[in-house]
Motif scaffolding. Structure first.
Motif, mmCIF file in Angstrom:
data_model
loop_
_atom_site.group_PDB
_atom_site.id
_atom_site.type_symbol
_atom_site.label_atom_id
_atom_site.label_comp_id
_atom_site.label_asym_id
_atom_site.label_seq_id
_atom_site.Cartn_x
_atom_site.Cartn_y
_atom_site.Cartn_z
ATOM 1 N N CYS A 1 0.832 -1.198 0.000
ATOM 2 C CA CYS A 1 0.000 0.000 0.000
ATOM 3 C C CYS A 1 0.874 1.258 0.000
ATOM 4 C CB CYS A 1 -0.914 -0.013 1.224
ATOM 5 S SG CYS A 1 -2.056 1.375 1.314
ATOM 6 N N ALA A 2 1.946 1.240 0.776
ATOM 7 C CA ALA A 2 2.845 2.397 0.833
ATOM 8 C C ALA A 2 3.457 2.688 -0.532
ATOM 9 C CB ALA A 2 3.947 2.149 1.863
ATOM 10 N N ARG A 3 3.906 1.642 -1.218
ATOM 11 C CA ARG A 3 4.517 1.846 -2.537
ATOM 12 C C ARG A 3 3.501 2.382 -3.545
ATOM 13 N NH1 ARG A 3 6.348 -2.113 -5.418
ATOM 14 N NH2 ARG A 3 5.128 -3.810 -4.519
ATOM 15 N N SER B 1 4.981 6.368 13.177
ATOM 16 C CA SER B 1 4.979 7.833 13.167
ATOM 17 C C SER B 1 6.404 8.383 13.099
ATOM 18 C CB SER B 1 4.270 8.348 14.417
ATOM 19 O OG SER B 1 4.350 9.750 14.497
ATOM 20 N N ARG B 2 7.296 7.812 13.878
ATOM 21 C CA ARG B 2 8.696 8.281 13.865
ATOM 22 C C ARG B 2 9.367 7.969 12.528
ATOM 23 N NH1 ARG B 2 6.682 10.396 17.526
ATOM 24 N NH2 ARG B 2 7.191 10.228 19.767
ATOM 25 N N LEU B 3 9.070 6.816 11.958
ATOM 26 C CA LEU B 3 9.651 6.473 10.656
ATOM 27 C C LEU B 3 9.158 7.419 9.572
ATOM 28 C CD1 LEU B 3 9.475 2.559 10.709
ATOM 29 C CD2 LEU B 3 11.525 3.993 10.862
ATOM 30 N N SER B 4 7.887 7.812 9.653
ATOM 31 C CA SER B 4 7.352 8.777 8.693
ATOM 32 C C SER B 4 8.091 10.103 8.804
ATOM 33 C CB SER B 4 5.857 8.980 8.941
ATOM 34 O OG SER B 4 5.358 10.042 8.161
ATOM 35 N N GLU B 5 8.372 10.501 10.013
ATOM 36 C CA GLU B 5 9.117 11.741 10.246
ATOM 37 C C GLU B 5 10.518 11.647 9.664
ATOM 38 O OE1 GLU B 5 10.847 13.890 14.234
ATOM 39 O OE2 GLU B 5 8.792 13.128 14.327
ATOM 40 N N LEU B 6 11.174 10.503 9.903
ATOM 41 C CA LEU B 6 12.526 10.295 9.395
ATOM 42 C C LEU B 6 12.535 10.168 7.874
ATOM 43 C CD1 LEU B 6 15.466 9.808 10.343
ATOM 44 C CD2 LEU B 6 14.933 7.360 10.400
ATOM 45 N N GLU C 1 14.380 11.121 3.247
ATOM 46 C CA GLU C 1 14.759 10.041 2.342
ATOM 47 C C GLU C 1 14.411 10.386 0.890
ATOM 48 O OE1 GLU C 1 15.939 6.651 2.908
ATOM 49 O OE2 GLU C 1 16.676 7.621 4.721
ATOM 50 N N PRO C 2 15.206 9.930 -0.086
ATOM 51 C CA PRO C 2 14.868 10.183 -1.504
ATOM 52 C C PRO C 2 13.503 9.608 -1.892
ATOM 53 C CG PRO C 2 17.130 9.420 -1.298
ATOM 54 C CD PRO C 2 16.507 9.266 0.062
ATOM 55 N N GLY C 3 13.222 8.406 -1.417
ATOM 56 C CA GLY C 3 11.947 7.772 -1.771
ATOM 57 C C GLY C 3 10.825 8.082 -0.808
ATOM 58 N N ARG C 4 11.162 8.692 0.337
ATOM 59 C CA ARG C 4 10.193 9.141 1.347
ATOM 60 C C ARG C 4 9.351 7.985 1.905
ATOM 61 N NH1 ARG C 4 9.272 12.181 -2.881
ATOM 62 N NH2 ARG C 4 7.030 11.754 -2.983
ATOM 63 N N ILE C 5 9.933 6.789 1.960
ATOM 64 C CA ILE C 5 9.270 5.637 2.563
ATOM 65 C C ILE C 5 10.290 4.893 3.435
ATOM 66 C CG2 ILE C 5 7.986 3.503 2.205
ATOM 67 C CD1 ILE C 5 7.308 4.379 -0.587
ATOM 68 N N LEU C 6 9.910 4.618 4.682
ATOM 69 C CA LEU C 6 10.740 3.799 5.557
ATOM 70 C C LEU C 6 9.851 2.807 6.300
ATOM 71 C CD1 LEU C 6 13.289 6.274 7.218
ATOM 72 C CD2 LEU C 6 13.798 4.434 5.612
ATOM 73 N N ALA C 7 10.352 1.602 6.455
ATOM 74 C CA ALA C 7 9.659 0.577 7.222
ATOM 75 C C ALA C 7 10.641 -0.048 8.193
ATOM 76 C CB ALA C 7 9.074 -0.494 6.295
#
Length: 297
Positions: free
Chosen positions: A172-174, A222-227, A231-237
């Motif tokens: 879903c994120a991608r 929430s913290r990963l979204s902030e971090l 990011e270049p791709g703006r997605i972290l898991a």
């Protein structure tokens, strides 16, 4: 002769003044029973038959009002949560512990957005943003739990079971980021995804409460979204989320680095999509889900 004439008159009155309106009401009830709440019958007069017809119309009007309120409730909290609330007893809080995957997306530079556009344009952009997120979360089998200003919290495997909550949230994120990049370039957003045990249920006072989820995965997402805003791709898991996902979806992610998130003492191992922007997204995880559901059946 007079008796036969009276009987014939009664039959005529029944066939003319009683049977047709009763048949009309019966037909209307049949329509209502299959969900047609736009049904109304003509009120012939002020007789008892007319009162029956008027009573039927009033009943259908009340049913329409009830359905309208239910539809508004579902729009405000989501269909799955609304249906659970409507089926529960008033005193039930339905607080449970569940393994879930949490999807958190936040708009980057929302203050700048309000300075660049007038208020009506900002509202339109936000509605288009929310529409994309809600569509994809629903399509992946998740539930949008909160609109928090310019952020959205979605959950998978709460309140209903999901065969692959981690894989669905990652996919879903991608897809969401790909759609935003192509359909809404005016808005930049960042996504964080985390999986683990959460507490879910109706939380609040006896007079005012809401269905929500709390727990470590919510805070980490929430913290990963902030971090991810850096990011270049703006997605972290989190690595744990990728490890819990189906193999097809996990293939799209790489484990890369670790960091101590704000408010935590232990380091969180990070995962990023192999390609920052998904140029083509075949529903790989959905194929897996359908196969899984088939095996479950």
């Amino acid at each position: 002769t007079q008796s036969r004439s009276s009987a014939a008159s009664d039959v005529y009155k029944r066939q003319t003044y009683i049977t047709p309106p009763l048949q009309q009401v019966r037909h209307g009830m049949e329509r209502v029973s299959v969900g047609d709440l736009d049904t109304e019958v003509a009120v012939f007069d002020g007789s008892e038959i007319g009162e029956l017809q008027a009573g039927f119309n009033n009943m259908v009007h009340e049913l329409r009002e009830q359905q309208h309120r239910k539809d508004l409730f579902r729009q405000h909290v989501g269909s799955k949560i609304a249906d659970q609330a409507l089926s529960a007893q008033p005193e039930e809080r339905n607080v449970t512990k569940r393994d879930a995957s949490v999807f958190f997306i936040d708009i980057i530079g929302s203050t700048k957005l309000s300075l660049e556009y007038d208020s009506y344009t900002v509202v339109d952009l936000l509605n288009r943003f929310y529409t994309i997120v809600v569509e994809e979360v629903n399509r992946a089998g998740g539930v949008v739990n909160k609109f928090a200003g310019d952020a959205v919290l979605a959950i998978f495997n709460v309140p209903d079971d999901h065969p692959d909550p981690a894989g669905a949230s990652l996919y879903c994120a991608r897809v969401v980021m790909n759609r935003l990049d192509h359909e809404l370039p005016e808005i930049a957003a960042a996504v964080g995804i985390s999986a683990g045990r959460v507490v879910a249920g109706n939380i609040g006072s006896k007079d005012r409460y809401e269905y929500t989820v709390i727990g470590d995965p919510v805070n980490i997402a929430s913290r990963l979204s902030e971090l991810a805003k850096q990011e270049p791709g703006r997605i972290l898991a989190s690595q744990r989320t990728v490890n819990m996902a189906n193999e097809e979806e996990a293939h799209f992610w790489m484990i890369d680095g670790a960091t101590v998130l704000r408010g935590r003492s232990d380091a969180t191992v990070l995962a990023r999509p192999e390609n920052p922007v998904v140029t083509s997204f075949a529903p790989v995880s959905y194929t897996h889900l359908r196969a899984h559901e088939t095996r479950e059946d």
